[in-house]
Design a protein around this motif. Structure first.
Motif, PDB file in Angstrom:
ATOM      1  N   TYR A 170       0.828  -1.220  -0.170  1.00 14.69           N
ATOM      2  CA  TYR A 170       0.092  -0.012   0.049  1.00 14.69           C
ATOM      3  C   TYR A 170       1.009   1.290  -0.213  1.00 14.69           C
ATOM      4  O   TYR A 170       1.755   1.430   0.953  1.00 14.69           O
ATOM      5  N   ARG A 225     -12.633   3.341  -1.747  1.00 11.65           N
ATOM      6  CA  ARG A 225     -12.350   2.177  -1.854  1.00 11.65           C
ATOM      7  C   ARG A 225     -11.489   1.965  -3.351  1.00 11.65           C
ATOM      8  O   ARG A 225     -10.286   1.370  -3.208  1.00 11.65           O
ATOM      9  N   GLU A 263      -7.472   0.884  -3.490  1.00 12.30           N
ATOM     10  CA  GLU A 263      -7.138  -0.395  -4.063  1.00 12.30           C
ATOM     11  C   GLU A 263      -5.867   0.199  -5.367  1.00 12.30           C
ATOM     12  O   GLU A 263      -4.940  -0.395  -5.283  1.00 12.30           O
ATOM     13  N   GLY A 267      -2.769   0.243  -3.793  1.00 16.03           N
ATOM     14  CA  GLY A 267      -2.058  -1.115  -3.395  1.00 16.03           C
ATOM     15  C   GLY A 267      -2.844  -1.860  -2.255  1.00 16.03           C
ATOM     16  O   GLY A 267      -2.436  -3.117  -2.179  1.00 16.03           O
ATOM     17  N   ALA A 268      -3.732  -1.365  -1.601  1.00 19.55           N
ATOM     18  CA  ALA A 268      -4.687  -2.246  -0.725  1.00 19.55           C
ATOM     19  C   ALA A 268      -5.626  -3.101  -1.452  1.00 19.55           C
ATOM     20  O   ALA A 268      -6.063  -3.093  -2.380  1.00 19.55           O
ATOM     21  N   THR A 269      -5.573  -4.551  -0.676  1.00 21.64           N
ATOM     22  CA  THR A 269      -6.722  -5.301  -1.120  1.00 21.64           C
ATOM     23  C   THR A 269      -7.654  -5.417  -0.100  1.00 21.64           C
ATOM     24  O   THR A 269      -7.497  -5.625   1.174  1.00 21.64           O
ATOM     25  N   GLY A 283      -8.062  -5.429   5.686  1.00 25.73           N
ATOM     26  CA  GLY A 283      -6.880  -4.965   4.488  1.00 25.73           C
ATOM     27  C   GLY A 283      -5.589  -4.528   5.041  1.00 25.73           C
ATOM     28  O   GLY A 283      -4.776  -4.011   4.268  1.00 25.73           O
ATOM     29  N   HIS A 319      -2.570   2.472   7.026  1.00 27.89           N
ATOM     30  CA  HIS A 319      -2.253   1.206   6.859  1.00 27.89           C
ATOM     31  C   HIS A 319      -0.938   0.705   7.634  1.00 27.89           C
ATOM     32  O   HIS A 319      -0.266   1.417   7.945  1.00 27.89           O
TER      33      HIS A 319
END
Length: 124
Positions: free
Chosen positions: A3, A29, A33, A36-38, A55, A122
């Motif tokens: 991320y 969202r 994403e 790089g976040a899932t 996440g 994150h």
């Protein structure tokens, strides 16, 4: 890809609308994403806390930094709640929000009611 809060915030900035479209969760969202976040999905912005935690995000109680996310609980007339990403200067969702000490509240109903919120960062 890990991320990258800068990348996510820059994406959010480049996709804002002139006014709210009622799609804050979708816009944020997508920015996360892109950074790089899932993430899984939640139907309402107010329900994204557990999704963010799954996440790799955790709550913080410090000054926000670029790429942090806020999840705000509902205000009168706004049962879905709200979420936004911090771009380093202001909070951005589907629109650029007001600056100032309560800039994370997206409108008058939120500023008046001041519902509960959490800021997520994150784990990097």
């Amino acid at each position: 890809m890990p991320y990258d809060g800068n990348r996510a915030a820059n994406y959010a900035d480049s996709h804002v609308q002139p006014n709210s479209t009622g799609n804050c969760a979708k816009y944020v969202r997508k920015a996360l994403e892109w950074g790089g976040a899932t993430l899984g999905r939640a139907h309402f912005a107010k329900d994204y806390g557990p999704v963010l935690e799954e996440g790799g995000f955790h709550t913080v109680q410090t000054t926000p930094r670029k790429g942090d996310v806020i999840v705000i609980q509902p205000a009168p007339g706004h049962p879905s709640g709200h979420m936004a990403i911090y771009n380093g200067t202001v909070w951005v969702s589907d629109f650029t929000q007001n600056a100032g000490p309560q800039g994370f509240y997206p409108g008058e109903a939120y500023r008046t009611a001041q519902p509960a919120y959490k800021i997520y960062r994150h784990d990097d």
